[in-house]
Design a protein around this motif. Structure first.
Motif, PDB file in Angstrom:
ATOM      1  N   HIS A  12       0.846  -1.532  -0.257  1.00  0.00           N
ATOM      2  CA  HIS A  12      -0.093  -0.218  -0.002  1.00  0.00           C
ATOM      3  C   HIS A  12       0.671   1.263  -0.144  1.00  0.00           C
ATOM      4  N   ALA A  13       0.777   2.019  -0.865  1.00  0.00           N
ATOM      5  CA  ALA A  13       1.491   3.317  -0.506  1.00  0.00           C
ATOM      6  C   ALA A  13       0.104   5.101  -0.536  1.00  0.00           C
ATOM      7  N   SER A  14       0.540   5.866  -0.187  1.00  0.00           N
ATOM      8  CA  SER A  14      -0.331   7.264  -0.187  1.00  0.00           C
ATOM      9  C   SER A  14       1.186   7.916   0.094  1.00  0.00           C
ATOM     10  N   CYS A  15       0.073   9.388  -0.224  1.00  0.00           N
ATOM     11  CA  CYS A  15       1.216  10.462  -1.186  1.00  0.00           C
ATOM     12  C   CYS A  15      -0.097  11.671  -0.312  1.00  0.00           C
ATOM     13  N   LEU A  16       0.705  12.198   1.023  1.00  0.00           N
ATOM     14  CA  LEU A  16      -0.265  13.581   1.310  1.00  0.00           C
ATOM     15  C   LEU A  16      -0.331  14.485   0.222  1.00  0.00           C
ATOM     16  N   LYS A  17      -1.873  15.158   0.255  1.00  0.00           N
ATOM     17  CA  LYS A  17      -2.585  16.033  -0.548  1.00  0.00           C
ATOM     18  C   LYS A  17      -1.537  17.301  -1.464  1.00  0.00           C
ATOM     19  N   ARG A  25       1.869  12.771 -12.240  1.00  0.00           N
ATOM     20  CA  ARG A  25       2.405  12.340 -13.974  1.00  0.00           C
ATOM     21  C   ARG A  25       2.491  10.848 -13.881  1.00  0.00           C
ATOM     22  N   TYR A  26       3.185  11.086 -12.386  1.00  0.00           N
ATOM     23  CA  TYR A  26       3.709   9.774 -12.304  1.00  0.00           C
ATOM     24  C   TYR A  26       3.363   7.926 -12.046  1.00  0.00           C
ATOM     25  N   LEU A  27       2.665   8.552 -11.473  1.00  0.00           N
ATOM     26  CA  LEU A  27       1.306   7.674 -10.809  1.00  0.00           C
ATOM     27  C   LEU A  27      -0.451   7.778 -11.495  1.00  0.00           C
ATOM     28  N   LYS A  28      -0.022   6.512 -12.550  1.00  0.00           N
ATOM     29  CA  LYS A  28      -0.964   6.618 -13.549  1.00  0.00           C
ATOM     30  C   LYS A  28      -1.394   4.411 -13.416  1.00  0.00           C
ATOM     31  N   ASP A  29      -2.385   4.397 -13.774  1.00  0.00           N
ATOM     32  CA  ASP A  29      -2.742   2.762 -14.253  1.00  0.00           C
ATOM     33  C   ASP A  29      -1.317   1.931 -14.754  1.00  0.00           C
ATOM     34  N   ASP A  30      -1.284   1.507 -14.666  1.00  0.00           N
ATOM     35  CA  ASP A  30      -0.178   0.570 -15.621  1.00  0.00           C
ATOM     36  C   ASP A  30       1.351   0.569 -16.083  1.00  0.00           C
ATOM     37  N   SER A  31       1.520   2.005 -14.964  1.00  0.00           N
ATOM     38  CA  SER A  31       2.757   2.779 -15.446  1.00  0.00           C
ATOM     39  C   SER A  31       4.412   1.686 -14.428  1.00  0.00           C
ATOM     40  N   ASN A  39       8.671   6.839   2.804  1.00  0.00           N
ATOM     41  CA  ASN A  39       8.967   6.312   4.224  1.00  0.00           C
ATOM     42  C   ASN A  39       8.581   5.958   4.606  1.00  0.00           C
ATOM     43  N   VAL A  40       8.575   4.845   5.117  1.00  0.00           N
ATOM     44  CA  VAL A  40       8.182   3.279   5.670  1.00  0.00           C
ATOM     45  C   VAL A  40       7.188   2.769   6.893  1.00  0.00           C
ATOM     46  N   ALA A  41       6.179   2.881   6.681  1.00  0.00           N
ATOM     47  CA  ALA A  41       5.363   2.902   8.334  1.00  0.00           C
ATOM     48  C   ALA A  41       4.584   2.021   8.212  1.00  0.00           C
ATOM     49  N   PHE A  47      -8.373  -2.168   5.672  1.00  0.00           N
ATOM     50  CA  PHE A  47      -9.075  -3.856   4.674  1.00  0.00           C
ATOM     51  C   PHE A  47      -7.260  -3.335   3.931  1.00  0.00           C
ATOM     52  N   LYS A  48      -6.592  -4.844   4.682  1.00  0.00           N
ATOM     53  CA  LYS A  48      -5.099  -4.485   3.594  1.00  0.00           C
ATOM     54  C   LYS A  48      -5.597  -5.234   2.283  1.00  0.00           C
ATOM     55  N   PHE A  49      -5.155  -4.214   1.748  1.00  0.00           N
ATOM     56  CA  PHE A  49      -5.465  -4.410  -0.138  1.00  0.00           C
ATOM     57  C   PHE A  49      -3.480  -5.119  -0.970  1.00  0.00           C
ATOM     58  N   ALA A  50      -2.757  -5.581   0.231  1.00  0.00           N
ATOM     59  CA  ALA A  50      -1.060  -5.374  -0.489  1.00  0.00           C
ATOM     60  C   ALA A  50      -0.951  -6.317   0.999  1.00  0.00           C
ATOM     61  N   HIS A  51      -0.514  -7.450   1.030  1.00  0.00           N
ATOM     62  CA  HIS A  51      -0.174  -8.360   1.824  1.00  0.00           C
ATOM     63  C   HIS A  51       0.781  -7.771   3.186  1.00  0.00           C
ATOM     64  N   PRO A  52       2.275  -7.066   2.739  1.00  0.00           N
ATOM     65  CA  PRO A  52       2.756  -6.673   3.606  1.00  0.00           C
ATOM     66  C   PRO A  52       2.286  -6.124   4.721  1.00  0.00           C
ATOM     67  N   GLU A  53       2.108  -5.882   6.179  1.00  0.00           N
ATOM     68  CA  GLU A  53       2.095  -5.393   7.221  1.00  0.00           C
ATOM     69  C   GLU A  53       2.253  -3.382   7.107  1.00  0.00           C
ATOM     70  N   SER A  54       3.329  -3.124   6.249  1.00  0.00           N
ATOM     71  CA  SER A  54       4.190  -1.867   5.877  1.00  0.00           C
ATOM     72  C   SER A  54       3.508  -1.475   5.018  1.00  0.00           C
ATOM     73  N   LYS A  55       3.408   0.472   4.476  1.00  0.00           N
ATOM     74  CA  LYS A  55       2.843   0.915   3.944  1.00  0.00           C
ATOM     75  C   LYS A  55       4.241   1.563   3.230  1.00  0.00           C
ATOM     76  N   LEU A  56       4.123   2.078   2.134  1.00  0.00           N
ATOM     77  CA  LEU A  56       4.591   3.791   1.702  1.00  0.00           C
ATOM     78  C   LEU A  56       4.123   4.813   1.545  1.00  0.00           C
ATOM     79  N   ASN A  57       5.002   5.795   2.327  1.00  0.00           N
ATOM     80  CA  ASN A  57       4.188   7.017   2.467  1.00  0.00           C
ATOM     81  C   ASN A  57       5.688   7.959   1.252  1.00  0.00           C
ATOM     82  N   PHE A  58       4.809   8.656   0.335  1.00  0.00           N
ATOM     83  CA  PHE A  58       5.518   9.696  -0.727  1.00  0.00           C
ATOM     84  C   PHE A  58       5.572  11.698  -0.149  1.00  0.00           C
TER      85      PHE A  58
END
Length: 173
Positions: A12-17, A25-31, A39-41, A47-58
């Motif tokens: 899972h990855a997220s980015c503050l507004k 421009r980089y965050l597009k489907d199929d790119s 930052n890893v947190a 709901f875990k849409f990905a299996h790891p217990e960590s997420k990436l923050n931009f």
């Protein structure tokens, strides 16, 4: 958003507004992208849409670049067979994919005023003759309804789902 590495592992990855315009421009489907200094947190999402217990923050110092030579799977499916679902051997909080044949479907239920609460029931069957009922909600229900209305026979149709509990519901038969 969900990112996947070359070995098919998802995170899972997220980015503050306020930082999103830097990465938009980089965050597009199929790119494919390279991400440096995220930052890893801990992933505390219900709901875990990905299996790891960590997420990436931009953040402001995260570097993102296009990747022209991604060598991993472009799809990253996590298929679960119907028997695993029927026997309730899957975590509700994890996302998964299923493939099935629609052998019956119901009409669009529009009894609620809110379109996100409109729903459609599908009956699916797998290759082992195991059956599931699935309710699609909102825009997913409309998408399927329109497709089936324009293809008036029951087809061998590939269905892929990958959202835990938010856009479909599985009924055990």
């Amino acid at each position: 958003m969900i990112l996947m590495d070359e070995e098919g592992r998802k995170i899972h990855a997220s980015c503050l507004k306020k930082w999103f315009p830097k990465f938009k421009r980089y965050l597009k489907d199929d790119s494919s992208i390279y991400v440096k200094k995220p930052n890893v947190a801990p992933n505390t999402s219900k709901f875990k849409f990905a299996h790891p217990e960590s997420k990436l923050n931009f953040y402001h110092d995260t570097i993102v670049k296009d990747c022209e030579n991604f060598s991993g799977s472009a799809h990253g499916f996590h298929f679960v067979d119907f028997n695993t679902i029927v026997s309730n051997n899957i975590l509700e909080s994890n996302s998964f994919d299923i493939i099935g044949h629609i052998f019956e479907y119901g009409h669009m239920d529009t009894s609620e005023q809110d379109k996100s609460k409109h729903k459609m029931l599908l009956h699916l069957q797998d290759i082992e003759d195991t059956k599931l009922k699935i309710t699609l909600w909102g825009h997913n229900a409309y998408y399927m309804h329109d497709f089936l209305a324009n293809n008036n026979t029951l087809l061998q149709l590939l269905l892929l789902f990958n959202l835990p509990g938010s856009s479909f519901f599985i009924h055990l038969l």
